[in-house]
Design an enzyme around this catalytic site. Structure first.
Site, mmCIF file in Angstrom:
data_model
loop_
_atom_site.group_PDB
_atom_site.id
_atom_site.type_symbol
_atom_site.label_atom_id
_atom_site.label_comp_id
_atom_site.label_asym_id
_atom_site.label_seq_id
_atom_site.Cartn_x
_atom_site.Cartn_y
_atom_site.Cartn_z
ATOM 1 N N ARG A 1 0.845 -1.136 -0.153
ATOM 2 C CA ARG A 1 -0.004 -0.043 0.178
ATOM 3 C C ARG A 1 0.882 1.142 0.000
ATOM 4 O O ARG A 1 0.698 2.208 0.817
ATOM 5 C CB ARG A 1 -0.836 -0.137 1.044
ATOM 6 N N SER B 1 -11.414 -0.298 3.417
ATOM 7 C CA SER B 1 -10.395 -0.825 4.606
ATOM 8 C C SER B 1 -9.636 0.667 5.046
ATOM 9 O O SER B 1 -9.186 1.277 4.484
ATOM 10 C CB SER B 1 -9.268 -1.785 4.056
ATOM 11 N N GLU C 1 -4.790 3.434 6.713
ATOM 12 C CA GLU C 1 -4.574 3.455 5.207
ATOM 13 C C GLU C 1 -5.382 4.575 4.571
ATOM 14 O O GLU C 1 -4.780 5.057 3.458
ATOM 15 C CB GLU C 1 -5.291 2.155 4.677
#
Length: 337
Positions: free
Chosen positions: A162, A237, A333
């Protein structure tokens, strides 16, 4: 150019904040004009794609530029591969469906991920055993200092979990204009070993899945446990899956026998959703904000009236709770503005 413009329709949390200035651009020339306007007025500038990975905690005192660059082109590479180039403003899932309709393989495991194509390299988005870097060829970016177009190949993007150069030293220096992917149109590499894909295929009686079958399985799985942002505000998420040293994981196993982990050398990736659920947050609601009842990793605007600060504070409580119980500090995130 709009002033004091509501950003509620442009972020999937549905947070009602305002931008001092707001504009939508359709061409690179319009983008350069908007950047010149921002520079001449000494404004902070925010580039917005699908708004699916951002949490606004306050009004934005600057210029928000909504990137609506559109277009897809296909170039054959060899007897088995094609190069598919898409502009940054294309919707990610619609782009994946475009590829599957033409039997282009490589992105099927990334079906139904929210957002636009332009943000996909920034996050190195991934799901069900596939990441952008697996099929990424290059991307064209606008250098915000020189206003020149540059090309970033796979190596230059420095993809991580990520992560990419665009979230590190390149943050705030470039705008992604288009992305090219090297995809297969025969001899596809089918990935079904991650998550519940295999069991989903088996329940449908599929033994030799096509890339389209894998995509449908992924869509079914995601729809069964993830809320639709159009109905309940969320950004997917909210936290990254933490990676911890092997020794720390083994110590946790002594106390929590069922703790899941995915080893990689001397480190182990632990599912953040499991940690959050075990800390008692799954389905828990405080005021206008909740952890989703089916997936603890997803924070939702439960009433539709939550402020960005409420959502941020809720996430902080989760971080503190997991840290206290497991000694693991979760990392958000979602980009906090």
């Amino acid at each position: 150019m709009h002033e004091n413009y509501s950003l509620k329709p442009y972020n999937t949390f549905g947070v009602d904040v305002k931008a001092r200035y707001f504009t939508e651009i359709l061409t690179v020339e319009e983008l350069k004009e908007a950047i010149s306007f921002s520079n001449s007025h000494s404004l902070n500038t925010l580039f917005l794609g699908g708004g699916s990975n951002v949490l606004f905690t306050k009004d934005f005192d600057g210029l928000v530029i909504k990137l609506n660059l559109k277009g897809i082109s296909v170039l054959p590479v060899n007897e088995n591969e094609v190069l598919v180039t898409t502009k940054a403003g294309e919707n990610w899932h619609e782009f994946v469906m475009f590829c599957l309709d033409k039997n282009f393989g490589g992105l099927e495991n990334l079906s139904l991920i929210p957002g636009n194509v332009g943000t996909s390299p920034m996050q190195n988005i991934g799901a069900y055993g596939t990441e952008i870097k697996d099929v990424f060829y290059d991307c064209k970016v606008l250098n915000l200092e020189t206003l020149e177009i540059e090309t970033f190949d796979l190596e230059k993007c420095r993809f991580g979990y990520r992560d990419s150069i665009f979230k590190q030293e390149g943050k705030g220096k470039y705008v992604i204009l288009e992305v090219s992917f090297r995809l297969t149109f025969r001899n596809h590499k089918i990935k079904t070993e991650y998550g519940a894909i295999q069991s989903e295929l088996e329940s449908s009686g599929i033994e030799n899945p096509t890339i389209q079958d894998v995509s449908r399985a992924v869509i079914n799985i995601r729809q069964s446990k993830l809320p639709d942002p159009k109905e309940t505000g969320n950004a997917g998420s909210f936290f990254k899956n933490p990676t911890i040293p092997l020794a720390q994981f083994e110590a946790l196993q002594q106390k929590f026998e069922n703790i899941p982990g995915y080893p990689n050398g001397n480190s182990v990736k632990v599912p953040a959703g499991w940690l959050i659920e075990q800390s008692g947050w799954k389905g828990k609601q405080i005021g206008n904000v909740a952890s989703h009842k089916l997936q603890a990793l997803v924070i939702v605007n439960a009433t539709g009236s939550a402020t960005g600060k409420e959502i941020f504070d809720f996430s902080t409580e989760i971080i503190n709770s997991v840290k206290e119980k497991f000694g693991i500090e979760l990392e958000r995130e979602v980009n906090i503005i």
